[in-house]
Design a protein around this motif. Structure first.
Motif, PDB file in Angstrom:
ATOM      1  N   GLY A   1      55.698  26.194 -17.620  1.00 39.49           N
ATOM      2  CA  GLY A   1      55.488  25.617 -18.953  1.00 39.49           C
ATOM      3  C   GLY A   1      56.733  24.909 -19.468  1.00 39.49           C
ATOM      4  O   GLY A   1      56.950  24.780 -20.661  1.00 39.49           O
ATOM      5  N   MET A   2      57.559  24.435 -18.545  1.00 40.21           N
ATOM      6  CA  MET A   2      58.892  23.940 -18.885  1.00 40.21           C
ATOM      7  C   MET A   2      59.129  22.518 -18.388  1.00 40.21           C
ATOM      8  O   MET A   2      58.657  22.147 -17.332  1.00 40.21           O
ATOM      9  CB  MET A   2      59.900  24.886 -18.213  1.00 40.21           C
ATOM     10  N   ASP A   3      59.872  21.782 -19.197  1.00 43.57           N
ATOM     11  CA  ASP A   3      60.383  20.487 -18.763  1.00 43.57           C
ATOM     12  C   ASP A   3      61.704  20.781 -18.047  1.00 43.57           C
ATOM     13  O   ASP A   3      62.429  21.690 -18.443  1.00 43.57           O
ATOM     14  CB  ASP A   3      60.617  19.578 -19.981  1.00 43.57           C
ATOM     15  N   ILE A   4      62.005  20.041 -16.996  1.00 42.81           N
ATOM     16  CA  ILE A   4      63.258  20.260 -16.275  1.00 42.81           C
ATOM     17  C   ILE A   4      64.002  18.947 -16.105  1.00 42.81           C
ATOM     18  O   ILE A   4      63.406  17.873 -16.164  1.00 42.81           O
ATOM     19  CB  ILE A   4      63.026  20.902 -14.882  1.00 42.81           C
ATOM     20  N   LYS A   5      65.298  19.066 -15.880  1.00 43.29           N
ATOM     21  CA  LYS A   5      66.124  17.906 -15.554  1.00 43.29           C
ATOM     22  C   LYS A   5      66.417  17.971 -14.065  1.00 43.29           C
ATOM     23  O   LYS A   5      66.965  18.962 -13.578  1.00 43.29           O
ATOM     24  CB  LYS A   5      67.423  17.931 -16.365  1.00 43.29           C
ATOM     25  N   ILE A   6      66.018  16.932 -13.338  1.00 46.63           N
ATOM     26  CA  ILE A   6      66.183  16.921 -11.885  1.00 46.63           C
ATOM     27  C   ILE A   6      67.536  16.319 -11.531  1.00 46.63           C
ATOM     28  O   ILE A   6      67.871  15.233 -11.985  1.00 46.63           O
ATOM     29  CB  ILE A   6      65.034  16.148 -11.222  1.00 46.63           C
ATOM     30  N   GLY A   7      68.263  17.053 -10.719  1.00 46.45           N
ATOM     31  CA  GLY A   7      69.603  16.622 -10.345  1.00 46.45           C
ATOM     32  C   GLY A   7      69.713  16.263  -8.878  1.00 46.45           C
ATOM     33  O   GLY A   7      68.820  15.656  -8.289  1.00 46.45           O
ATOM     34  N   GLU A   8      70.778  16.728  -8.284  1.00 45.84           N
ATOM     35  CA  GLU A   8      71.171  16.371  -6.925  1.00 45.84           C
ATOM     36  C   GLU A   8      70.180  16.854  -5.862  1.00 45.84           C
ATOM     37  O   GLU A   8      69.664  17.970  -5.935  1.00 45.84           O
ATOM     38  CB  GLU A   8      72.548  17.005  -6.695  1.00 45.84           C
ATOM     39  N   PHE A   9      69.951  15.995  -4.867  1.00 50.03           N
ATOM     40  CA  PHE A   9      69.132  16.358  -3.708  1.00 50.03           C
ATOM     41  C   PHE A   9      69.951  17.268  -2.811  1.00 50.03           C
ATOM     42  O   PHE A   9      71.077  16.954  -2.454  1.00 50.03           O
ATOM     43  CB  PHE A   9      68.710  15.087  -2.956  1.00 50.03           C
ATOM     44  N   ILE A  10      69.382  18.419  -2.447  1.00 53.44           N
ATOM     45  CA  ILE A  10      70.088  19.408  -1.629  1.00 53.44           C
ATOM     46  C   ILE A  10      69.814  19.212  -0.141  1.00 53.44           C
ATOM     47  O   ILE A  10      70.699  19.330   0.687  1.00 53.44           O
ATOM     48  CB  ILE A  10      69.686  20.848  -2.041  1.00 53.44           C
ATOM     49  N   GLY A  11      68.561  18.923   0.190  1.00 49.49           N
ATOM     50  CA  GLY A  11      68.223  18.734   1.593  1.00 49.49           C
ATOM     51  C   GLY A  11      66.748  18.930   1.850  1.00 49.49           C
ATOM     52  O   GLY A  11      65.964  19.181   0.943  1.00 49.49           O
TER      53      GLY A  11
END
Length: 147
Positions: A69-79
């Motif tokens: 039920g949350m908005d998220i901030k997408i950051g760095e690609f890990i793999g």
């Protein structure tokens, strides 16, 4: 690109390729990671299968809304890592291809849509030891090297 693969492809089985996107989200102190516990007690990283022509970002945003039920901030690609496995819920063989991103908790928008999914904040080592999918445990290990 060499992709690390877990599990073994067993001859004679047909595998369904399932691309998926997952988020690795830590609390502010970086001593707890978000996991989803299903009603059968299994642990998963938040995220899931890419539907139709979704981008990785669209998939992660949809899944985090459905599961947390949350908005998220997408950051760095890990793999990226794969896992061959048999789904005891669906009685099918899958090759899961997971794309993993470091994400930040956003605002709570609603209650989770998926009623059998529960957000838990646990120690990263606990996640590595208990996540259902080996490639998800691998991703937590990888991100711990970076933070």
């Amino acid at each position: 690109m060499d992709i690390i693969t877990f599990g073994e492809k067993q001859e004679g089985n047909e595998y369904i390729w399932r691309p998926a996107v997952y988020c690795l989200m830590f609390n502010n102190q970086k001593d707890r990671i978000a996991i989803i516990q299903t009603s059968d007690g299994k642990y998963f990283l938040p995220g899931g299968g890419i539907e139709n022509n979704e981008t990785h970002e669209d998939c992660l945003k949809r899944e985090s809304l459905e599961e947390m039920g949350m908005d998220i901030k997408i950051g760095e690609f890990i793999g990226c890592a794969r896992r061959y496995f048999y789904s005891t819920n669906e009685y099918k063989h899958y090759l899961s291809e997971g794309y993993f991103y470091l994400c930040e908790e956003g605002r709570q928008i609603s209650k989770p849509i998926e009623e059998d999914h529960f957000l838990k904040w646990i120690e990263p080592i606990q996640a590595i030891e208990n996540l259902f999918h080996e490639h998800q445990s691998w991703a937590v290990t990888e991100v711990l090297k970076q933070i």
